[in-house]
Design a protein around this motif. Structure first.
Motif, mmCIF file in Angstrom:
data_model
loop_
_atom_site.group_PDB
_atom_site.id
_atom_site.type_symbol
_atom_site.label_atom_id
_atom_site.label_comp_id
_atom_site.label_asym_id
_atom_site.label_seq_id
_atom_site.Cartn_x
_atom_site.Cartn_y
_atom_site.Cartn_z
ATOM 1 N N THR A 261 12.401 10.434 -2.992
ATOM 2 C CA THR A 261 11.483 11.315 -3.703
ATOM 3 C C THR A 261 11.334 12.596 -2.903
ATOM 4 O O THR A 261 11.382 12.582 -1.679
ATOM 5 N N ARG A 262 11.158 13.668 -3.595
ATOM 6 C CA ARG A 262 11.031 14.952 -2.898
ATOM 7 C C ARG A 262 9.654 15.141 -2.272
ATOM 8 O O ARG A 262 9.445 16.039 -1.484
ATOM 9 N N TYR A 263 8.702 14.270 -2.611
ATOM 10 C CA TYR A 263 7.348 14.424 -2.100
ATOM 11 C C TYR A 263 7.073 13.631 -0.834
ATOM 12 O O TYR A 263 6.088 13.887 -0.152
ATOM 13 N N VAL A 264 7.906 12.651 -0.520
ATOM 14 C CA VAL A 264 7.668 11.776 0.636
ATOM 15 C C VAL A 264 8.563 12.185 1.793
ATOM 16 O O VAL A 264 9.774 12.289 1.651
ATOM 17 N N THR A 265 7.929 12.428 2.936
ATOM 18 C CA THR A 265 8.662 12.706 4.171
ATOM 19 C C THR A 265 8.182 11.714 5.224
ATOM 20 O O THR A 265 7.174 11.038 5.038
ATOM 21 N N ILE B 181 0.843 -1.200 0.000
ATOM 22 C CA ILE B 181 0.000 0.000 0.000
ATOM 23 C C ILE B 181 0.877 1.248 0.000
ATOM 24 O O ILE B 181 0.607 2.222 -0.715
ATOM 25 N N LYS B 182 1.950 1.223 0.777
ATOM 26 C CA LYS B 182 2.888 2.354 0.765
ATOM 27 C C LYS B 182 3.450 2.565 -0.633
ATOM 28 O O LYS B 182 3.568 3.703 -1.094
ATOM 29 N N GLU B 183 3.785 1.481 -1.328
ATOM 30 C CA GLU B 183 4.331 1.599 -2.681
ATOM 31 C C GLU B 183 3.316 2.243 -3.627
ATOM 32 O O GLU B 183 3.670 3.082 -4.453
ATOM 33 N N ILE B 184 2.054 1.857 -3.526
ATOM 34 C CA ILE B 184 0.994 2.478 -4.340
ATOM 35 C C ILE B 184 0.915 3.964 -4.021
ATOM 36 O O ILE B 184 0.804 4.808 -4.920
ATOM 37 N N LEU B 185 0.985 4.293 -2.738
ATOM 38 C CA LEU B 185 0.922 5.694 -2.320
ATOM 39 C C LEU B 185 2.120 6.495 -2.816
ATOM 40 O O LEU B 185 1.971 7.642 -3.246
ATOM 41 N N PHE B 186 3.311 5.898 -2.770
ATOM 42 C CA PHE B 186 4.503 6.598 -3.257
ATOM 43 C C PHE B 186 4.366 6.926 -4.744
ATOM 44 O O PHE B 186 4.697 8.030 -5.181
ATOM 45 N N ARG B 187 3.877 5.972 -5.523
ATOM 46 C CA ARG B 187 3.701 6.208 -6.961
ATOM 47 C C ARG B 187 2.664 7.303 -7.209
ATOM 48 O O ARG B 187 2.859 8.173 -8.062
ATOM 49 N N ALA B 188 1.562 7.276 -6.461
ATOM 50 C CA ALA B 188 0.526 8.301 -6.626
ATOM 51 C C ALA B 188 1.064 9.672 -6.233
ATOM 52 O O ALA B 188 0.811 10.666 -6.919
ATOM 53 N N SER B 189 1.815 9.729 -5.151
ATOM 54 C CA SER B 189 2.400 10.984 -4.692
ATOM 55 C C SER B 189 3.320 11.576 -5.754
ATOM 56 O O SER B 189 3.256 12.765 -6.067
ATOM 57 N N GLU B 190 4.169 10.747 -6.322
ATOM 58 C CA GLU B 190 5.106 11.198 -7.359
ATOM 59 C C GLU B 190 4.354 11.623 -8.623
ATOM 60 O O GLU B 190 4.618 12.681 -9.191
#
Length: 154
Positions: A42-46, A14-23
């Motif tokens: 990624t610059r979007y994930v903290t 689920i985190k991986e899906i979220l990372f892709r959506a965030s990017e």
């Protein structure tokens, strides 16, 4: 708009899906957990590591999430807090928490806790499946599209 993730129990897939959506959507995403998290390139994930203790991560998310944000959590009390203040919460199996269903889910959770404390073995949730992953991805896409257009998904 920002995505908040109650990361302590969130499945990695689920985190991986979220990372892709965030990017893809250039949306900030913040993982909140009681333990150290793997750094993501990624610059979007903290990520925020909070202190150990009951509900510390939940409290952090509830205090920092804004109405236009999305909270990903399997924790029903946290979801209830988010919904109560007018926010949007989604569980890792793709079910949107709403004013209509969160109270019922809390009642069932409390009932199951009482059963377990009386010694009855109730088992846990079913194993995370491919269907759960697909349902989550579909729900996430639908919710983010609506929220990006300024439409409340509930």
């Amino acid at each position: 708009m920002k995505i908040w993730v109650d990361a302590d129990a969130c499945p990695r897939v689920i985190k991986e899906i979220l990372f892709r959506a965030s990017e893809r959507l250039k949306l900030p995403l913040c993982l909140v957990a009681n333990h150290a998290l793997t750094k993501h390139e990624t610059r979007y994930v903290t990520s925020v590591q909070v202190g150990n203790g009951m509900d510390i991560a939940d409290d952090y998310i509830a205090q920092h999430a804004e109405l236009e944000d999305l909270v990903i959590t399997a924790d029903i009390p946290l979801a209830a807090r988010i919904v109560e203040k007018g926010g949007v919460a989604l569980d890792p199996r793709g079910e949107l928490y709403t004013e209509e269903n969160v109270g019922e889910r809390l009642a069932i959770r409390d009932f199951m806790t009482d059963l377990r404390s009386s010694g009855l073995t109730t088992g846990g949730p079913p194993q995370f499946s491919m269907t759960d992953r697909q349902r989550f991805a579909s729900s996430l896409d639908r919710i983010l599209t609506k929220m990006h257009q300024g439409i409340r998904p509930v």
